[in-house]
Design an enzyme around this catalytic site. Sequence first.
Site, PDB file in Angstrom:
ATOM      1  N   HIS A  87       0.807  -1.231   0.000  1.00 53.84           N
ATOM      2  CA  HIS A  87       0.000   0.000   0.000  1.00 53.84           C
ATOM      3  C   HIS A  87       0.840   1.282   0.000  1.00 53.84           C
ATOM      4  O   HIS A  87       0.504   2.260   0.668  1.00 53.84           O
ATOM      5  CB  HIS A  87      -0.958  -0.001   1.187  1.00 53.84           C
ATOM      6  CG  HIS A  87      -2.059  -1.016   1.077  1.00 53.84           C
ATOM      7  ND1 HIS A  87      -2.573  -1.428  -0.129  1.00 53.84           N
ATOM      8  CD2 HIS A  87      -2.746  -1.696   2.039  1.00 53.84           C
ATOM      9  CE1 HIS A  87      -3.532  -2.323   0.090  1.00 53.84           C
ATOM     10  NE2 HIS A  87      -3.645  -2.513   1.387  1.00 53.84           N
ATOM     11  N   HIS A 157     -10.055   1.714   0.072  1.00 51.27           N
ATOM     12  CA  HIS A 157      -9.938   0.591   0.999  1.00 51.27           C
ATOM     13  C   HIS A 157     -11.069   0.587   2.039  1.00 51.27           C
ATOM     14  O   HIS A 157     -10.834   0.317   3.230  1.00 51.27           O
ATOM     15  CB  HIS A 157      -8.571   0.634   1.695  1.00 51.27           C
ATOM     16  CG  HIS A 157      -8.040  -0.687   2.127  1.00 51.27           C
ATOM     17  ND1 HIS A 157      -8.571  -1.393   3.186  1.00 51.27           N
ATOM     18  CD2 HIS A 157      -7.024  -1.451   1.645  1.00 51.27           C
ATOM     19  CE1 HIS A 157      -7.894  -2.511   3.352  1.00 51.27           C
ATOM     20  NE2 HIS A 157      -6.944  -2.568   2.426  1.00 51.27           N
ATOM     21  N   GLU A 281     -11.326  -4.121  -3.318  1.00 49.35           N
ATOM     22  CA  GLU A 281     -10.368  -3.131  -3.800  1.00 49.35           C
ATOM     23  C   GLU A 281     -10.193  -3.282  -5.316  1.00 49.35           C
ATOM     24  O   GLU A 281      -9.411  -4.117  -5.775  1.00 49.35           O
ATOM     25  CB  GLU A 281      -9.036  -3.296  -3.082  1.00 49.35           C
ATOM     26  CG  GLU A 281      -9.127  -3.170  -1.575  1.00 49.35           C
ATOM     27  CD  GLU A 281      -7.953  -3.831  -0.866  1.00 49.35           C
ATOM     28  OE1 GLU A 281      -6.806  -3.378  -1.089  1.00 49.35           O
ATOM     29  OE2 GLU A 281      -8.177  -4.803  -0.111  1.00 49.35           O
TER      30      GLU A 281
END
Length: 317
Positions: A87, A157, A281
């Site tokens: 991420h 997210h 996602e």
Amino acid sequence: MIKSNTIENKFLRVRTLNIGATLFEVFYKKKKINLILNLGNISSYKNNKNYLGATCGRYANRIRNSQFKIKGINYKLTRNEGKNILHGGKKGFDSKIWSVKNSSKSHITYYYISPDKEEGFPGELCSSCRYSIKNSVLSINLRAKTTKSTHVNLVNHAYWNLDKIKKNVFDHYVQINANHYLENDDENIPTGKVISVDGTSFNFKKPSKIKDKFTNKLNSFDENFIINKNSKFIAKIKSSKSNISLRISSNQPGVQFYTGQHLKYSTDRKTIKKYQGMCFETQGFPNAPNNSKFPSTRLDPSQTYKHNIKFEIEEIK
């Protein structure tokens, strides 16, 4: 300073935060239910380890060995999950304060300028995240421009749970528009092998109750499903407890379906437990910078990154 903004109509009230261009609340007025998890107090988002509602980047999900090559140059990125990057690194886009570009009663646009070599990524990247509502539909539009060739994979997210009392997501029905998924190794990075969902617990072609998919060997999901080509339909979620359904559409080639098995958060006011919310996602494939067979996530200065997501909320009749 963390600030909250609200967009609203007669169907929805959507709250967002400037830290991480975060989706804080999706309140469906007809049923009086917030459909996503949040940390309660907005000051708690200074340390949002679970990425609740955040815009993750500049490359969401994982890149093996925290590096990739472009035009023969090897770029070493910040490691934050063992030897890999997850991420966007130690201080990804989820932890940054985004600026408000413009807003109205029905939309808000945030932007963030990531300097060249931030977390090791090449190029100055100017990213924007636009939240907008129309009737009972929430749209998210992510955009980015770069000054050097780089890799970009921005995701939202949010952890969804359509029940009023959010115990867990086990009784939700999930449909995913995918005939194949990517096999993961023990570091949760795709091996490169594409597997058919037929005859497996990963078959969500028809609406299936999540807990019915669990076996002795498999009791959670955190895989990238390959969306069937020429379709923007990603997934559909239904709760028979609240009689709410959520249809997700996007222009991305994959979706990471994650059942929240690592969720853990506790303060005096708020406790979040594993399996309490699930993520869809929409994304480019994990580790795509290092796998030429995956759809390319490379962004050149002449291009604009465009990622569109639509969440359609309906009442089940």
